[in-house]
Write an enzyme that holds these catalytic residues in place. Structure first.
Site, PDB file in Angstrom:
ATOM      1  N   GLY A  58       0.847  -1.182   0.000  1.00 30.78           N
ATOM      2  CA  GLY A  58       0.000   0.000   0.000  1.00 30.78           C
ATOM      3  C   GLY A  58       0.883   1.233   0.000  1.00 30.78           C
ATOM      4  O   GLY A  58       2.002   1.213  -0.523  1.00 30.78           O
ATOM      5  N   CYS A  59       0.404   2.335   0.570  1.00 31.12           N
ATOM      6  CA  CYS A  59       1.236   3.535   0.684  1.00 31.12           C
ATOM      7  C   CYS A  59       2.491   3.181   1.474  1.00 31.12           C
ATOM      8  O   CYS A  59       2.394   2.657   2.584  1.00 31.12           O
ATOM      9  CB  CYS A  59       0.456   4.652   1.373  1.00 31.12           C
ATOM     10  SG  CYS A  59       1.419   6.169   1.589  1.00 31.12           S
ATOM     11  N   PHE A  60       3.658   3.480   0.926  1.00 24.69           N
ATOM     12  CA  PHE A  60       4.891   2.937   1.499  1.00 24.69           C
ATOM     13  C   PHE A  60       5.411   3.657   2.742  1.00 24.69           C
ATOM     14  O   PHE A  60       6.302   3.146   3.419  1.00 24.69           O
ATOM     15  CB  PHE A  60       6.008   2.862   0.449  1.00 24.69           C
ATOM     16  CG  PHE A  60       6.223   4.076  -0.405  1.00 24.69           C
ATOM     17  CD1 PHE A  60       6.045   5.365   0.074  1.00 24.69           C
ATOM     18  CD2 PHE A  60       6.624   3.919  -1.739  1.00 24.69           C
ATOM     19  CE1 PHE A  60       6.270   6.470  -0.734  1.00 24.69           C
ATOM     20  CE2 PHE A  60       6.854   5.030  -2.567  1.00 24.69           C
ATOM     21  CZ  PHE A  60       6.672   6.302  -2.049  1.00 24.69           C
ATOM     22  N   PRO A  63       4.434   1.692   6.448  1.00 20.23           N
ATOM     23  CA  PRO A  63       5.030   0.360   6.518  1.00 20.23           C
ATOM     24  C   PRO A  63       6.558   0.372   6.574  1.00 20.23           C
ATOM     25  O   PRO A  63       7.162  -0.456   7.260  1.00 20.23           O
ATOM     26  CB  PRO A  63       4.529  -0.310   5.229  1.00 20.23           C
ATOM     27  CG  PRO A  63       3.247   0.370   4.939  1.00 20.23           C
ATOM     28  CD  PRO A  63       3.461   1.801   5.338  1.00 20.23           C
TER      29      PRO A  63
END
Length: 201
Positions: A58-60, A63
């Site tokens: 997903g949006c990095f 994470p």
């Protein structure tokens, strides 16, 4: 209070060298990646094996930060990967990735496999990801090296099959393991712009 600097005089080839002394408070450090304690608590030398893994999560941003906090993870880098036609196109930018359907945002992880296994890293990947189902940019993907000398593809496949049979979905958000794709890295990993790197600092 800073300690006074003492000068050390050395006679070398007929010349006197005036060198600053090492500060008294400078600590000695052991590199945890190459030293371990055995069962008796004795510090021993051990060769550290640094590996890499790449995930679409997903949006990095978040994470990458969450993975970096885990024992054995040395570094995380965010970037773009997954366009089969990348060789014939200019390097991607955040704008081209946002308005296209070719690249996935990805997190590349450098880790010490003496501390953390690839299996455990997969658990963290699934726990911390925030994918958008049906989105290429924000998809849930385990990218496997083309040569795959370390057998990441085999391990990832067994990991996915096991968890689909055992749990079926993540407790947080009821995210199903079935959404995870396992994809060979046919293209290079393109590092994202610097303002995306370690954005939380």
């Amino acid at each position: 209070v800073m300690p006074r600097r003492r000068n050390i005089f050395l006679l070398f080839s007929g010349a006197i060298l005036n060198l600053p002394a090492v500060p008294a408070f400078a600590p000695l450090r052991h590199d945890a990646s190459c030293c371990r304690r055995d069962r008796r608590g004795v510090l021993t030398s051990q060769i550290s094996a640094i590996r890499e893994a790449t995930f679409g999560m997903g949006c990095f941003w978040e994470p990458a930060e969450s993975l970096l906090k885990q024992p054995g993870v040395i570094a995380t880098t965010v970037g773009y990967i997954g366009n089969a036609n990348a060789a014939s196109k200019p390097p991607p930018s955040y704008d081209t990735v946002c308005f296209g359907n070719d690249y996935a945002e990805a997190v590349r992880v450098a880790y010490d496999d003496n501390v953390i296994s690839y299996d455990k890293l997969l658990d963290y990947f699934f726990e911390f990801q925030k994918p958008v189902v049906g989105s290429r940019q924000y998809g849930s993907v385990i990218f496997v090296p083309k040569s795959d000398k370390e057998g990441q593809g085999r391990i990832a496949k067994k990991w996915k099959e096991y968890n689909m049979q055992k749990d079926g979905a993540r407790t947080k958000g009821n995210l199903p393991y079935s959404i995870v794709d396992i994809e060979p890295m046919e293209t290079s990993f393109f590092k994202a712009e610097e303002y995306h790197q370690r954005y939380w600092e």
